[in-house]
Design an enzyme around this catalytic site. Structure first.
Site, short mmCIF file in Angstrom:
data_model
loop_
_atom_site.label_atom_id
_atom_site.label_comp_id
_atom_site.label_asym_id
_atom_site.label_seq_id
_atom_site.Cartn_x
_atom_site.Cartn_y
_atom_site.Cartn_z
N LYS A 276 0.83 -1.20 0.00
CA LYS A 276 0.00 0.00 0.00
C LYS A 276 0.87 1.26 0.00
O LYS A 276 1.86 1.34 0.73
CB LYS A 276 -0.87 -0.04 1.25
N ASP B 97 0.89 2.68 5.21
CA ASP B 97 0.87 2.30 6.62
C ASP B 97 0.32 0.89 6.85
O ASP B 97 -0.16 0.59 7.94
CB ASP B 97 0.04 3.31 7.41
N CYS B 98 0.37 0.02 5.84
CA CYS B 98 -0.26 -1.31 6.01
C CYS B 98 0.66 -2.26 6.79
O CYS B 98 1.76 -2.57 6.34
CB CYS B 98 -0.57 -1.88 4.63
N SER C 198 -0.44 -12.04 3.14
CA SER C 198 0.89 -12.11 3.77
C SER C 198 1.21 -13.50 4.31
O SER C 198 2.38 -13.90 4.35
CB SER C 198 1.03 -11.04 4.86
N TRP D 254 -5.15 5.87 10.85
CA TRP D 254 -6.21 5.45 11.78
C TRP D 254 -7.23 6.55 11.99
O TRP D 254 -8.41 6.27 12.22
CB TRP D 254 -5.61 4.94 13.09
N1 LIG Z 1 -5.11 -11.00 5.33
C1 LIG Z 1 -4.48 -10.05 4.43
C2 LIG Z 1 -4.92 -8.66 4.85
C3 LIG Z 1 -4.45 -7.61 3.87
C4 LIG Z 1 -5.19 -6.29 4.02
O1 LIG Z 1 -6.22 -6.18 4.70
N2 LIG Z 1 -4.64 -5.27 3.37
C5 LIG Z 1 -5.28 -3.99 3.32
C6 LIG Z 1 -4.31 -2.86 3.54
S1 LIG Z 1 -3.58 -2.88 5.16
C7 LIG Z 1 -5.84 -3.79 1.93
O2 LIG Z 1 -5.23 -4.17 0.96
N3 LIG Z 1 -7.02 -3.18 1.88
C8 LIG Z 1 -7.71 -2.92 0.64
C9 LIG Z 1 -7.26 -1.71 -0.04
O3 LIG Z 1 -6.31 -1.07 0.37
O4 LIG Z 1 -7.89 -1.39 -1.03
C10 LIG Z 1 -2.98 -10.23 4.50
O5 LIG Z 1 -2.48 -10.72 5.52
O6 LIG Z 1 -2.29 -9.93 3.52
#
Ligand SMILES: N[C@@H](CCC(=O)N[C@@H](CS)C(=O)NCC(=O)O)C(=O)O
Length: 323
Positions: free
Chosen positions: A103, A117-118, A174, A308
């Protein structure tokens, strides 16, 4: 239970991340050359086909440290500069054709050359760094009406990040990325024991649950979060210094970015600090944050705070609200 928490966590992050900014992506190459010059950024070949992106945009300079009317203290800006300066050059072994899509900074309203910030993306960067693998880091930013770049969605229909491209293979999530890296590049091993994988898993959903309440005094949510923190503290006291004992593993690389988010966001938005008696958590975080890999891949405090604030629609801190 765990599944539903993970789902709600994902949907909170996913929905809230979809903002109305132009789709952009930029990339950095993790290599000796890049490490020695951390502010140089390169457009990925895939991205170049579709986008034209400025080299570098430092959108969160101290002078711009305000968000939704909330001014960020100069201390936050100073801490941010220190974090950036702390990244040290180091050698990376040449390997396969690896590219991580993580991200990007999501709320500048401008093309971003900065990692966002991911915490899931940070885990993947950490896995690669600790395995000393050379990779290209490409930062993908959400676009108008939830549209990410077409080439990205084609290869990663969920749109979630992080994603690893290994040659022609695209791997999303991940957990799966770690499994792939561990099986293809087993040395140094970061494989945790099965029990270690479960330790600290609920800290992040409980932290988000509390912050979503937008109320530092939400007693039940606060105590749910603290219970997880205490249990983690206990585990490290009995088994540490790392989750799996003497050896640092992917379990640490997964949990520590989430602990960082909790500590920074709760301090800023709720004026909350991890309880002083939880000495093992504090020492543990210190240990993890000192690692060059962590310093190189961590989001700045500013990013975490603003991220956040947006995700939970937080408008003021207790101090700003006169509490
Ligand atoms: N379970 C996933 C979770 C990944 C996730 O929720 N990533 C978020 C960003 S922190 C995301 O891509 N959200 C959708 C977006 O940004 O459009 C992992 O571990 O990779």
């Amino acid at each position: 239970m765990l599944q539903s928490q993970a789902a709600s966590c994902q949907s909170l992050i996913g929905t809230s991340c979809r903002r109305i900014f132009a789709s952009r992506c930029t990339s950095e190459t993790s290599s000796r050359a890049f490490s020695a010059a951390p502010t140089r950024f390169f457009n990925s070949s895939a991205a170049q086909k579709h986008h034209s992106v400025p080299r570098h945009v430092d959108a969160l300079s101290a002078s711009q440290s305000s968000f939704r009317g909330v001014q960020f203290s100069p201390l936050v800006a100073i801490a941010t500069r220190r974090q950036t300066a702390a990244a040290q050059p180091r050698a990376m072994a040449p390997t396969a054709d690896l590219e991580v899509f993580g991200k990007a900074v999501p709320f500048t309203g401008q093309p971003s050359a900065r990692r966002g910030d991911c915490p899931f993306s940070q885990r993947t960067y950490l896995d690669l760094e600790e395995k000393k693998l050379q990779y290209k880091g490409t930062f993908v930013q959400e676009g108008e009406n939830d549209s990410k770049p077409d080439w990205f969605m084609k290869n990663n229909p969920s749109g979630l990040m992080p994603v690893l491209r290994d040659g022609d293979q695209w791997i999303q999530d991940s957990d799966k990325i770690f499994e792939h890296l561990e099986s293809k590049f087993p040395e140094p091993s970061l494989k945790p024991s099965d029990s270690a994988k479960e330790v600290g898993k609920d800290i992040f959903p409980k932290f988000m649950g509390w912050l979503q309440e937008k109320d530092p005094k939400a007693a039940e949510k606060k105590s749910d979060f603290e219970a997880e923190l205490k249990s983690f503290d206990q585990h490290i006291k009995q088994n540490g210094p790392y989750i799996d004992g003497d050896k640092m593993t992917d379990a640490d690389l997964s949990v520590s970015p989430k602990l960082l988010h909790a500590r920074v966001a709760l301090k800023y938005w709720y004026d909350y600090e991890f309880p002083a008696e939880l000495t093992a958590v504090r020492d543990y975080m210190h240990r993890m944050e000192e690692r060059p890999s962590f310093q190189k891949t961590r989001p700045t405090d500013d990013l975490i705070i603003q991220g956040w604030g947006m995700k939970c629609e937080l408008k003021s801190t207790p101090a700003a609200a006169g509490a």
